[in-house]
Scaffold this motif. Structure first.
Motif, PDB file in Angstrom:
ATOM      1  N   ILE A  10       0.838  -1.203   0.000  1.00  0.00           N
ATOM      2  CA  ILE A  10       0.000   0.000   0.000  1.00  0.00           C
ATOM      3  C   ILE A  10       0.873   1.253   0.000  1.00  0.00           C
ATOM      4  O   ILE A  10       0.587   2.226  -0.712  1.00  0.00           O
ATOM      5  CB  ILE A  10      -0.968  -0.017   1.201  1.00  0.00           C
ATOM      6  N   LEU A  11       1.946   1.246   0.766  1.00  0.00           N
ATOM      7  CA  LEU A  11       2.859   2.387   0.803  1.00  0.00           C
ATOM      8  C   LEU A  11       3.505   2.613  -0.565  1.00  0.00           C
ATOM      9  O   LEU A  11       3.587   3.750  -1.046  1.00  0.00           O
ATOM     10  CB  LEU A  11       3.939   2.160   1.860  1.00  0.00           C
ATOM     11  N   ILE A  12       3.941   1.550  -1.213  1.00  0.00           N
ATOM     12  CA  ILE A  12       4.556   1.668  -2.540  1.00  0.00           C
ATOM     13  C   ILE A  12       3.558   2.205  -3.547  1.00  0.00           C
ATOM     14  O   ILE A  12       3.876   3.095  -4.351  1.00  0.00           O
ATOM     15  CB  ILE A  12       5.134   0.311  -2.990  1.00  0.00           C
ATOM     16  N   LEU A  13       2.328   1.703  -3.528  1.00  0.00           N
ATOM     17  CA  LEU A  13       1.299   2.197  -4.449  1.00  0.00           C
ATOM     18  C   LEU A  13       0.986   3.670  -4.194  1.00  0.00           C
ATOM     19  O   LEU A  13       0.760   4.438  -5.136  1.00  0.00           O
ATOM     20  CB  LEU A  13       0.029   1.354  -4.331  1.00  0.00           C
ATOM     21  N   GLY A  14       0.968   4.071  -2.928  1.00  0.00           N
ATOM     22  CA  GLY A  14       0.734   5.479  -2.600  1.00  0.00           C
ATOM     23  C   GLY A  14       1.827   6.379  -3.133  1.00  0.00           C
ATOM     24  O   GLY A  14       1.559   7.466  -3.669  1.00  0.00           O
ATOM     25  N   VAL A  15       3.079   5.947  -3.012  1.00  0.00           N
ATOM     26  CA  VAL A  15       4.205   6.736  -3.519  1.00  0.00           C
ATOM     27  C   VAL A  15       4.140   6.840  -5.038  1.00  0.00           C
ATOM     28  O   VAL A  15       4.354   7.916  -5.604  1.00  0.00           O
ATOM     29  CB  VAL A  15       5.549   6.125  -3.055  1.00  0.00           C
ATOM     30  N   VAL A  16       3.814   5.740  -5.703  1.00  0.00           N
ATOM     31  CA  VAL A  16       3.695   5.761  -7.172  1.00  0.00           C
ATOM     32  C   VAL A  16       2.582   6.715  -7.589  1.00  0.00           C
ATOM     33  O   VAL A  16       2.742   7.496  -8.537  1.00  0.00           O
ATOM     34  CB  VAL A  16       3.447   4.333  -7.717  1.00  0.00           C
ATOM     35  N   LEU A  17       1.464   6.687  -6.887  1.00  0.00           N
ATOM     36  CA  LEU A  17       0.349   7.581  -7.201  1.00  0.00           C
ATOM     37  C   LEU A  17       0.758   9.035  -7.016  1.00  0.00           C
ATOM     38  O   LEU A  17       0.415   9.892  -7.836  1.00  0.00           O
ATOM     39  CB  LEU A  17      -0.856   7.242  -6.323  1.00  0.00           C
ATOM     40  N   LEU A  19       3.843  10.263  -7.212  1.00  0.00           N
ATOM     41  CA  LEU A  19       4.871  10.634  -8.179  1.00  0.00           C
ATOM     42  C   LEU A  19       4.308  10.853  -9.585  1.00  0.00           C
ATOM     43  O   LEU A  19       4.680  11.802 -10.267  1.00  0.00           O
ATOM     44  CB  LEU A  19       5.969   9.570  -8.233  1.00  0.00           C
ATOM     45  N   PHE A  20       3.439   9.967 -10.019  1.00  0.00           N
ATOM     46  CA  PHE A  20       2.996   9.998 -11.412  1.00  0.00           C
ATOM     47  C   PHE A  20       1.609  10.594 -11.606  1.00  0.00           C
ATOM     48  O   PHE A  20       1.264  10.997 -12.709  1.00  0.00           O
ATOM     49  CB  PHE A  20       3.028   8.586 -12.013  1.00  0.00           C
ATOM     50  N   GLY A  21       0.793  10.630 -10.580  1.00  0.00           N
ATOM     51  CA  GLY A  21      -0.548  11.168 -10.727  1.00  0.00           C
ATOM     52  C   GLY A  21      -1.502  10.138 -11.310  1.00  0.00           C
ATOM     53  O   GLY A  21      -1.105   9.134 -11.889  1.00  0.00           O
ATOM     54  N   GLY A  22      -2.774  10.382 -11.140  1.00  0.00           N
ATOM     55  CA  GLY A  22      -3.801   9.432 -11.565  1.00  0.00           C
ATOM     56  C   GLY A  22      -3.942   9.278 -13.064  1.00  0.00           C
ATOM     57  O   GLY A  22      -4.339   8.236 -13.559  1.00  0.00           O
ATOM     58  N   LYS A  23      -3.615  10.327 -13.822  1.00  0.00           N
ATOM     59  CA  LYS A  23      -3.799  10.267 -15.274  1.00  0.00           C
ATOM     60  C   LYS A  23      -2.678   9.521 -15.973  1.00  0.00           C
ATOM     61  O   LYS A  23      -2.865   8.952 -17.039  1.00  0.00           O
ATOM     62  CB  LYS A  23      -3.892  11.679 -15.846  1.00  0.00           C
ATOM     63  N   LYS A  24      -1.501   9.517 -15.383  1.00  0.00           N
ATOM     64  CA  LYS A  24      -0.337   8.922 -16.042  1.00  0.00           C
ATOM     65  C   LYS A  24      -0.233   7.416 -15.802  1.00  0.00           C
ATOM     66  O   LYS A  24       0.365   6.701 -16.610  1.00  0.00           O
ATOM     67  CB  LYS A  24       0.917   9.628 -15.514  1.00  0.00           C
ATOM     68  N   ILE A  25      -0.819   6.922 -14.725  1.00  0.00           N
ATOM     69  CA  ILE A  25      -0.666   5.512 -14.364  1.00  0.00           C
ATOM     70  C   ILE A  25      -1.237   4.561 -15.423  1.00  0.00           C
ATOM     71  O   ILE A  25      -0.580   3.574 -15.761  1.00  0.00           O
ATOM     72  CB  ILE A  25      -1.248   5.246 -12.965  1.00  0.00           C
ATOM     73  N   PRO A  26      -2.442   4.811 -15.988  1.00  0.00           N
ATOM     74  CA  PRO A  26      -2.909   3.892 -17.043  1.00  0.00           C
ATOM     75  C   PRO A  26      -1.972   3.813 -18.247  1.00  0.00           C
ATOM     76  O   PRO A  26      -1.784   2.739 -18.818  1.00  0.00           O
ATOM     77  CB  PRO A  26      -4.264   4.477 -17.453  1.00  0.00           C
ATOM     78  N   GLU A  27      -1.356   4.939 -18.613  1.00  0.00           N
ATOM     79  CA  GLU A  27      -0.408   4.925 -19.722  1.00  0.00           C
ATOM     80  C   GLU A  27       0.822   4.087 -19.369  1.00  0.00           C
ATOM     81  O   GLU A  27       1.323   3.339 -20.211  1.00  0.00           O
ATOM     82  CB  GLU A  27       0.022   6.352 -20.057  1.00  0.00           C
ATOM     83  N   LEU A  28       1.284   4.216 -18.144  1.00  0.00           N
ATOM     84  CA  LEU A  28       2.439   3.425 -17.710  1.00  0.00           C
ATOM     85  C   LEU A  28       2.119   1.934 -17.713  1.00  0.00           C
ATOM     86  O   LEU A  28       2.935   1.110 -18.140  1.00  0.00           O
ATOM     87  CB  LEU A  28       2.882   3.853 -16.313  1.00  0.00           C
ATOM     88  N   MET A  29       0.943   1.569 -17.245  1.00  0.00           N
ATOM     89  CA  MET A  29       0.552   0.160 -17.203  1.00  0.00           C
ATOM     90  C   MET A  29       0.373  -0.401 -18.613  1.00  0.00           C
ATOM     91  O   MET A  29       0.720  -1.549 -18.878  1.00  0.00           O
ATOM     92  CB  MET A  29      -0.738  -0.025 -16.400  1.00  0.00           C
ATOM     93  N   LYS A  30      -0.143   0.421 -19.521  1.00  0.00           N
ATOM     94  CA  LYS A  30      -0.298  -0.021 -20.914  1.00  0.00           C
ATOM     95  C   LYS A  30       1.073  -0.309 -21.528  1.00  0.00           C
ATOM     96  O   LYS A  30       1.264  -1.329 -22.189  1.00  0.00           O
ATOM     97  CB  LYS A  30      -1.018   1.055 -21.720  1.00  0.00           C
ATOM     98  N   GLY A  31       2.018   0.592 -21.296  1.00  0.00           N
ATOM     99  CA  GLY A  31       3.370   0.391 -21.800  1.00  0.00           C
ATOM    100  C   GLY A  31       4.030  -0.832 -21.183  1.00  0.00           C
ATOM    101  O   GLY A  31       4.712  -1.589 -21.867  1.00  0.00           O
ATOM    102  N   LEU A  32       3.807  -1.035 -19.887  1.00  0.00           N
ATOM    103  CA  LEU A  32       4.364  -2.200 -19.215  1.00  0.00           C
ATOM    104  C   LEU A  32       3.767  -3.486 -19.781  1.00  0.00           C
ATOM    105  O   LEU A  32       4.483  -4.460 -20.033  1.00  0.00           O
ATOM    106  CB  LEU A  32       4.093  -2.115 -17.709  1.00  0.00           C
ATOM    107  N   GLY A  33       2.472  -3.486 -20.031  1.00  0.00           N
ATOM    108  CA  GLY A  33       1.808  -4.660 -20.607  1.00  0.00           C
ATOM    109  C   GLY A  33       2.336  -4.985 -21.997  1.00  0.00           C
ATOM    110  O   GLY A  33       2.556  -6.146 -22.337  1.00  0.00           O
ATOM    111  N   LYS A  34       2.540  -3.942 -22.804  1.00  0.00           N
ATOM    112  CA  LYS A  34       3.091  -4.157 -24.145  1.00  0.00           C
ATOM    113  C   LYS A  34       4.490  -4.757 -24.066  1.00  0.00           C
ATOM    114  O   LYS A  34       4.834  -5.652 -24.820  1.00  0.00           O
ATOM    115  CB  LYS A  34       3.166  -2.830 -24.911  1.00  0.00           C
TER     116      LYS A  34
END
Length: 60
Positions: A10-17, A19-34
């Motif tokens: 939970i702490l790691i997810l909070g820090v990621v949120l 750092l990157f903000g809510g709008k950027k996370i889906p783009e990051l996950m899409k790139g990671l999935g690809k």
């Protein structure tokens, strides 16, 4: 010191949120999935990428 528990995750997810903000996370996950999909395809020897020519066509 070997495993992550729920509070650490939970702490790691909070820090990621933060750092990157809510709008950027889906783009990051899409790139990671690809990236993961391409890695698995490369392991299996599959090649679905299109080849493009780097040669320039002569101008007429």
């Amino acid at each position: 010191m070997g495993s992550f528990g729920a509070p650490e995750i939970i702490l790691i997810l909070g820090v990621v949120l933060l750092l990157f903000g809510g709008k950027k996370i889906p783009e990051l996950m899409k790139g990671l999935g690809k990236g993961v999909k391409e890695f698995k395809d490369a392991q299996n020897g599959e090649s679905n990428t299109t080849t493009t020519s780097t040669e320039e066509k002569p101008k007429v």
